[in-house]
Design an enzyme around this catalytic site. Structure first.
Site, PDB file in Angstrom:
ATOM      1  N   LYS A  76      12.140  26.540  -8.580  1.00 20.32           N
ATOM      2  CA  LYS A  76      12.144  25.983  -7.122  1.00 20.32           C
ATOM      3  C   LYS A  76      13.346  25.098  -6.943  1.00 20.32           C
ATOM      4  O   LYS A  76      13.659  24.422  -7.894  1.00 20.32           O
ATOM      5  CB  LYS A  76      10.892  25.255  -6.893  1.00 20.32           C
ATOM      6  CG  LYS A  76      11.004  24.615  -5.580  1.00 20.32           C
ATOM      7  CD  LYS A  76       9.448  23.827  -5.365  1.00 20.32           C
ATOM      8  CE  LYS A  76       9.379  23.407  -3.718  1.00 20.32           C
ATOM      9  NZ  LYS A  76       8.227  22.650  -3.320  1.00 20.32           N
ATOM     10  N   SER A 151       5.453  24.054   0.540  1.00 16.45           N
ATOM     11  CA  SER A 151       6.880  24.105   0.574  1.00 16.45           C
ATOM     12  C   SER A 151       7.457  24.931  -0.580  1.00 16.45           C
ATOM     13  O   SER A 151       8.513  25.674  -0.421  1.00 16.45           O
ATOM     14  CB  SER A 151       7.269  22.721   0.633  1.00 16.45           C
ATOM     15  OG  SER A 151       7.423  22.224  -0.811  1.00 16.45           O
ATOM     16  N   SER A 175       1.933  21.898  -1.847  1.00 19.03           N
ATOM     17  CA  SER A 175       2.896  22.681  -1.708  1.00 19.03           C
ATOM     18  C   SER A 175       2.918  23.826  -2.919  1.00 19.03           C
ATOM     19  O   SER A 175       3.639  24.730  -2.754  1.00 19.03           O
ATOM     20  CB  SER A 175       4.330  21.858  -2.063  1.00 19.03           C
ATOM     21  OG  SER A 175       4.616  21.433  -0.536  1.00 19.03           O
TER      22      SER A 175
END
Ligand code: GLN
Length: 484
Positions: A76, A151, A175
């Site tokens: 990420k 997210s 997320s």
């Protein structure tokens, strides 16, 4: 290659069935061929990946390899990576190259894992659909007209489409678990304090926690094993021993007490999702679990409390982006105020600005008691509710998301509706608990995830239950059409 677990990939590498370079090339090719349509990656680090794969092959040959050595992963774009841009999905950090590695990056490097690239995400991890990225929305591989969740949407989409065998994520309010649910993959959010936040770009420090997304629970267990543990550089990191997360192949969950929180099965749950979860609960009963109804009476306070506390912390954390130290800086500022104002106006997207405004408001004198303090009290009640529920249950089970993947743009104009995507996940962050999402079925052709929550530092129970459930079901092995 596509449907092998990390354990199987690890054995294949050790047996010399394939090399890390071959494995890495395989996934880089998939990213090259299919990555653009999903927009799952912000950067692809092919050259570095192949160098690391060569090094991993040497280690595998010469000894001293870790079980994950040579296995590729997607990272990420919120974890600092020395020498590789870390954008956090924001124009503010578009040109930011960290001079150091996050603790998670360090540990994955030390294990010899191979980073394929950095995944797309909602700006500063604020969002539930991945539409808030400066780099554009991510698409759900199950239906390109739909969102992957957020997210960590880039990570979830990359794993679902098998552009990477596993990925990192972060979870402040859901997320990891919500995009895992929407993309049909497994995602684990550990106990707060389990994984070091050092070098993770901060959103809401009392809630942020790093975790893992992969096809199955066993894969997540292996990667969490590598990143969990005490780190003195994070003052909230817990000095607790890390147990062995990988359950024995013949593990069982006979007698495990599964609590079903009434509030997770209320009127606002889509009946088709409710049916999938009920079926999953029936499967757990088949495996010998006992079910018991429990209640989390303060659950309805979790969204209001979270959307005060998270913005409050974000407004403080994001004050550092001032155009002085690092990140975007506006052109030719006339004076200091102009520098701050234009830098932040240009560098932040709409959702981030909304959060900073809300956060600043709730922390301002005169409103602090009315909002921030009250939200902290609600947080305490939510935590106490869970403690009471865990007196009667070993794990809690419910849905991870109130809906399946929604259409791009469907909720973008209505922040409150978007915020309600997190109703089933944020209480867990407020209480600091570990939780996992396991693919449990489909509704209307789209994946549905079951969420399982455990007491603090009981991740091993989630992995054991996940392993037993996934030994009996194959939802976690299904791949979106066109990506098999
Ligand atoms: N969707 C939630 C939010 O927008 C949670 C985000 C997260 O977990 N990082 O704040």
């Amino acid at each position: 290659m596509l449907n092998r677990s990390l354990g199987e990939l690890s054995r294949g590498l050790r047996n010399g069935d394939f090399s890390s370079v071959e494995l890495t090339r395989f996934f880089l090719d998939r990213i090259e061929n299919r990555g653009a349509e999903l927009n799952a990656f912000i950067s692809v680090t092919a050259e570095r990946a192949l160098d690391d794969a060569h090094a991993a092959d040497r280690k595998l040959r010469d000894g001293g390899a870790h079980p994950l050595t040579g296995i590729p992963y997607a990272h990420k774009d919120l974890f600092c990576t020395e020498g590789v841009a870390t954008t956090c999905g924001s124009a503010m950090l578009a040109d930011f190259v960290s001079p150091y590695d996050a603790a998670v990056s360090e540990r994955l490097n030390a294990a010899g894992m191979v980073m394929l690239g950095k995944t797309n995400m909602d700006e500063f991890a604020m969002g539930s659909s991945n539409e808030n990225s400066f780099y554009g929305a991510v698409r759900n591989p199950w239906d390109a007209a739909r969102v992957p969740g957020g997210s960590s949407g880039g990570s979830a989409a990359a794993v679902a489409a098998r552009l990477a065998p596993c990925a990192t994520g972060t979870d402040t309010g859901g997320s990891i678990r919500q995009p895992a649910s929407l993309c049909g993959v497994t995602g684990v959010k550990p106990t707060y304090g389990r994984v070091s936040r050092y070098g993770m770009v901060a959103f809401a420090s009392s809630l942020d926690q790093a975790g893992v997304l992969a096809a199955g629970a066993g894969d997540c267990a292996l990667v969490l094993q590598a990143i969990a543990g005490f780190d003195p550089r994070d003052s909230t990191s817990m000095d607790e021993p890390v147990p062995d997360y990988t359950p024995p192949a013949d593990a069982n969950i006979r007698g495990l007490r599964v609590g079903l929180p009434r509030e997770y099965f209320g009127a606002d749950l889509d009946p088709a999702i409710g049916a999938v979860i009920e079926q999953a609960v029936a499967a757990l009963r088949q495996l010998g679990c006992e079910t018991v109804e429990v209640s989390l009476p303060a659950m309805s306070l979790s969204a209001p409390a979270y959307y005060i506390l998270a913005p409050a912390e974000c407004s403080s954390n994001l004050a550092r982006y001032d155009g002085v130290r690092y990140g975007h800086r506006c052109d030719a500022p006339a004076d200091c105020d102009d520098l701050y104002t234009r830098t932040r106006a240009e560098g932040f997207g709409a959702e981030v600005k909304r959060r900073v405004l809300v956060g600043t408001y709730v922390l301002s004198s005169g409103y602090y008691d009315a909002y921030y303090l009250k939200a902290q009290k609600a947080r305490r009640r939510i935590r106490d509710d869970f403690a009471r529920a865990f007196e009667r249950a070993d794990v809690l089970v419910g849905p991870a998301s109130p809906t399946t993947a929604f259409r791009l743009g469907e909720k973008a104009g209505d922040p409150v509706t978007m915020y309600l995507s997190d109703v089933y996940t944020i209480a867990v962050n407020l209480a600091g608990l570990p939780a996992i999402t396991l693919p449990a079925g489909v509704a209307g052709g789209l994946p549905v995830g079951m969420q399982m929550i455990a007491p603090h530092f009981r991740e091993q129970d989630l992995f054991r239950a996940g392993h037993c459930y996934q030994r009996e079901t194959d939802w976690h092995r299904r791949m979106p059409e066109g990506f098999e």
